[in-house]
Design a protein around this motif. Structure first.
Motif, PDB file in Angstrom:
ATOM      1  N   UNK A  17       2.727  12.836   4.480  1.00  0.00           N
ATOM      2  CA  UNK A  17       3.407  13.684   5.453  1.00  0.00           C
ATOM      3  C   UNK A  17       4.917  13.577   5.283  1.00  0.00           C
ATOM      4  N   UNK A  18       5.570  14.733   5.256  1.00  0.00           N
ATOM      5  CA  UNK A  18       7.015  14.776   5.345  1.00  0.00           C
ATOM      6  C   UNK A  18       7.410  15.054   6.782  1.00  0.00           C
ATOM      7  N   UNK A  40       7.422  15.855  -3.397  1.00  0.00           N
ATOM      8  CA  UNK A  40       7.593  16.227  -1.985  1.00  0.00           C
ATOM      9  C   UNK A  40       6.431  17.075  -1.488  1.00  0.00           C
ATOM     10  N   UNK A  41       5.818  17.840  -2.385  1.00  0.00           N
ATOM     11  CA  UNK A  41       4.717  18.719  -1.991  1.00  0.00           C
ATOM     12  C   UNK A  41       3.350  18.062  -2.161  1.00  0.00           C
ATOM     13  N   UNK A  42       3.336  16.786  -2.498  1.00  0.00           N
ATOM     14  CA  UNK A  42       2.075  16.055  -2.577  1.00  0.00           C
ATOM     15  C   UNK A  42       1.527  15.896  -1.163  1.00  0.00           C
ATOM     16  N   UNK A  43       0.332  16.392  -0.920  1.00  0.00           N
ATOM     17  CA  UNK A  43      -0.239  16.387   0.425  1.00  0.00           C
ATOM     18  C   UNK A  43      -1.412  15.429   0.570  1.00  0.00           C
ATOM     19  N   UNK A  44      -2.193  15.263  -0.486  1.00  0.00           N
ATOM     20  CA  UNK A  44      -3.318  14.337  -0.395  1.00  0.00           C
ATOM     21  C   UNK A  44      -3.763  13.897  -1.784  1.00  0.00           C
ATOM     22  N   UNK A  45      -4.372  12.739  -1.828  1.00  0.00           N
ATOM     23  CA  UNK A  45      -5.075  12.273  -3.020  1.00  0.00           C
ATOM     24  C   UNK A  45      -6.354  11.588  -2.553  1.00  0.00           C
ATOM     25  N   UNK A  46      -7.352  11.580  -3.418  1.00  0.00           N
ATOM     26  CA  UNK A  46      -8.654  11.041  -3.039  1.00  0.00           C
ATOM     27  C   UNK A  46      -8.998   9.828  -3.889  1.00  0.00           C
ATOM     28  N   UNK A  64       0.813  -1.219   0.000  1.00  0.00           N
ATOM     29  CA  UNK A  64       0.000   0.000   0.000  1.00  0.00           C
ATOM     30  C   UNK A  64       0.844   1.266   0.000  1.00  0.00           C
ATOM     31  N   UNK A  65       2.067   1.195   0.489  1.00  0.00           N
ATOM     32  CA  UNK A  65       2.976   2.333   0.321  1.00  0.00           C
ATOM     33  C   UNK A  65       3.275   2.531  -1.160  1.00  0.00           C
ATOM     34  N   UNK A  66       3.551   1.431  -1.850  1.00  0.00           N
ATOM     35  CA  UNK A  66       3.830   1.512  -3.288  1.00  0.00           C
ATOM     36  C   UNK A  66       2.610   2.035  -4.052  1.00  0.00           C
ATOM     37  N   UNK A  67       1.429   1.516  -3.725  1.00  0.00           N
ATOM     38  CA  UNK A  67       0.214   1.978  -4.393  1.00  0.00           C
ATOM     39  C   UNK A  67      -0.053   3.455  -4.099  1.00  0.00           C
ATOM     40  N   UNK A  68       0.211   3.856  -2.855  1.00  0.00           N
ATOM     41  CA  UNK A  68      -0.040   5.238  -2.460  1.00  0.00           C
ATOM     42  C   UNK A  68       0.824   6.241  -3.198  1.00  0.00           C
ATOM     43  N   UNK A  69       2.014   5.814  -3.623  1.00  0.00           N
ATOM     44  CA  UNK A  69       2.916   6.716  -4.336  1.00  0.00           C
ATOM     45  C   UNK A  69       2.754   6.644  -5.851  1.00  0.00           C
ATOM     46  N   UNK A  70       2.408   5.481  -6.367  1.00  0.00           N
ATOM     47  CA  UNK A  70       2.387   5.308  -7.820  1.00  0.00           C
ATOM     48  C   UNK A  70       0.994   5.403  -8.428  1.00  0.00           C
ATOM     49  N   UNK A 116      -4.797  10.378 -12.139  1.00  0.00           N
ATOM     50  CA  UNK A 116      -6.138  10.787 -12.557  1.00  0.00           C
ATOM     51  C   UNK A 116      -6.984   9.558 -12.892  1.00  0.00           C
ATOM     52  N   UNK A 117      -8.315   9.592 -12.636  1.00  0.00           N
ATOM     53  CA  UNK A 117      -9.090  10.784 -12.262  1.00  0.00           C
ATOM     54  C   UNK A 117      -9.049  11.138 -10.778  1.00  0.00           C
ATOM     55  N   UNK A 118      -8.292  10.385  -9.964  1.00  0.00           N
ATOM     56  CA  UNK A 118      -8.162  10.774  -8.563  1.00  0.00           C
ATOM     57  C   UNK A 118      -7.572  12.175  -8.481  1.00  0.00           C
ATOM     58  N   UNK A 119      -8.127  12.987  -7.600  1.00  0.00           N
ATOM     59  CA  UNK A 119      -7.665  14.364  -7.455  1.00  0.00           C
ATOM     60  C   UNK A 119      -6.614  14.452  -6.352  1.00  0.00           C
ATOM     61  N   UNK A 120      -5.707  15.427  -6.493  1.00  0.00           N
ATOM     62  CA  UNK A 120      -4.692  15.695  -5.478  1.00  0.00           C
ATOM     63  C   UNK A 120      -4.670  17.192  -5.197  1.00  0.00           C
ATOM     64  N   UNK A 121      -3.859  17.595  -4.224  1.00  0.00           N
ATOM     65  CA  UNK A 121      -3.735  19.021  -3.928  1.00  0.00           C
ATOM     66  C   UNK A 121      -3.098  19.798  -5.077  1.00  0.00           C
ATOM     67  N   UNK A 122      -2.472  19.100  -6.041  1.00  0.00           N
ATOM     68  CA  UNK A 122      -1.852  19.774  -7.186  1.00  0.00           C
ATOM     69  C   UNK A 122      -2.862  20.161  -8.268  1.00  0.00           C
ATOM     70  N   UNK A 123      -4.074  19.608  -8.223  1.00  0.00           N
ATOM     71  CA  UNK A 123      -5.034  19.849  -9.302  1.00  0.00           C
ATOM     72  C   UNK A 123      -5.349  21.326  -9.510  1.00  0.00           C
ATOM     73  N   UNK A 124      -5.439  22.077  -8.428  1.00  0.00           N
ATOM     74  CA  UNK A 124      -5.845  23.480  -8.531  1.00  0.00           C
ATOM     75  C   UNK A 124      -4.878  24.278  -9.392  1.00  0.00           C
ATOM     76  N   UNK A 125      -3.580  24.033  -9.253  1.00  0.00           N
ATOM     77  CA  UNK A 125      -2.579  24.811  -9.980  1.00  0.00           C
ATOM     78  C   UNK A 125      -2.205  24.158 -11.305  1.00  0.00           C
ATOM     79  N   UNK A 126      -1.986  22.844 -11.280  1.00  0.00           N
ATOM     80  CA  UNK A 126      -1.417  22.173 -12.447  1.00  0.00           C
ATOM     81  C   UNK A 126      -2.412  21.325 -13.224  1.00  0.00           C
ATOM     82  N   UNK A 127      -3.611  21.122 -12.679  1.00  0.00           N
ATOM     83  CA  UNK A 127      -4.511  20.172 -13.298  1.00  0.00           C
ATOM     84  C   UNK A 127      -4.104  18.756 -12.919  1.00  0.00           C
TER      85      UNK A 127
END
Length: 314
Positions: free
Chosen positions: A249-250, A190-196, A102-108, A113-124
């Motif tokens: 979390x870092x 490193x700045x990835x904070x969440x994904x849904x 699940x660590x591997x799945x959580x990073x890769x 997409x289509x799961x959203x992350x905190x980066x979607x607002x700026x970068x899509x």
């Protein structure tokens, strides 16, 4: 969502906020820029350690004041707190193989997409971020009509206006650095904070946006969540997860005290699984003025919050 250092005097802080500050990672001031900053010492003597509690309970059946053993026929010890009905802590619930999976799945896969992350607002939506970071790629912003780069990009996303972002090799990105915005993929990771996962949560309106594109939660993760949720489920009912959030979390990162209160059905538990480095989890009461209980979370631990605990700040 994530904690910051901005706060007023102690008198203006809630009990929950004071405890957050108490256990937050701070560094010693150093005049030397070359010397590695050293973390300030923190008194952790009041932090519950359910790993040690479990080991002691297995040896002699003893428990510290306020901690109870939950006997529900589960295949490993479960503990709760006398003053937090509905809270369950399962230390070491997940095997090492499960944690690695699940660590591997959580990073890769989970940030895909289509799961959203905190980066979607700026970068899509960003595809293959982990792979791009591993390969040293750079994210480059360019106008949609600009086809000036010679190399085929590894990914392309639009942020909804006249620009789009693409991953390129570092040397190609460097050649455009003076005319285009660039950001290394490693920085984005490193700045990835969440994904849904599953139903997507709209953080702007604080609700589940059923209309947003989404995939179902992976079957293997659903089966795991169902198994872990059993001790907190009403008799005869089955846990059916529809949505999940992955928090990243870092070192030194914090998640401010909050309630998970947007779900329509509060009769089902929150299932929280921990992976990676050890952290401190705070479980408060129904008000931010209630002093929270601090406890260590280790990789493989599972926390369930049901009943009254479902309404507690954490």
């Amino acid at each position: 969502m994530y904690g910051s250092d901005r706060a007023g005097d102690d008198a203006e802080r809630t009990a929950f906020r004071k405890t957050e500050k108490k256990y937050k990672l701070y560094y010693e001031n150093s005049k030397s820029t070359k010397k590695k900053k050293q973390p300030k010492q923190v008194d952790l003597s009041e932090v519950l350690d359910f790993k040690s509690i479990s080991e002691s309970f297995n040896q002699n059946g003893e428990l510290p004041p306020g901690v109870v053993h939950v006997n529900c026929g589960f295949d490993r010890p479960i503990f709760g707190l006398e003053n937090r009905p509905g809270f369950y802590f399962i230390p070491g619930a997940l095997t090492l193989d499960e944690q690695c999976t699940w660590i591997r799945e959580g990073l890769t896969n989970f940030p895909q997409p289509p799961n959203r992350t905190n980066h979607n607002v700026i970068y899509g939506p960003i595809s293959n971020l982990f792979v791009a970071a591993k390969e040293g790629k750079v994210f480059v912003e360019e106008e949609r009509s600009d086809n000036g780069l010679d190399s085929e990009p590894t990914a392309s996303v639009s942020n909804g206006d006249s620009h789009r972002w693409k991953f390129y090799e570092e040397d190609i990105a460097r050649s455009r650095g003076k005319t285009c915005k660039t950001v290394p993929a490693s920085v984005l990771l490193r700045k990835l904070r969440w994904s849904t996962l599953g139903l997507q949560f709209d953080w702007s309106n604080r609700n589940y946006a059923v209309s947003l594109p989404h995939n179902k939660i992976p079957n293997a993760l659903c089966r795991l969540a169902k198994r872990m949720a059993e001790p907190a489920m009403p008799i005869g009912e089955e846990f059916r997860p529809e949505a999940a959030i992955v928090n990243y979390f870092g070192s030194g990162d914090t998640l401010g005290g909050h309630l998970d209160d947007m779900e329509a059905d509060w009769s089902k538990p929150i299932v929280s699984m921990s992976f990676g480095c050890k952290a401190i989890f705070l479980l408060g009461g129904k008000s931010r003025q209630d002093e929270p209980v601090a406890m260590f979370l280790r990789s493989g631990d599972v926390v369930l919050m049901a009943g009254e605990a479902r309404e507690c700040f954490h």
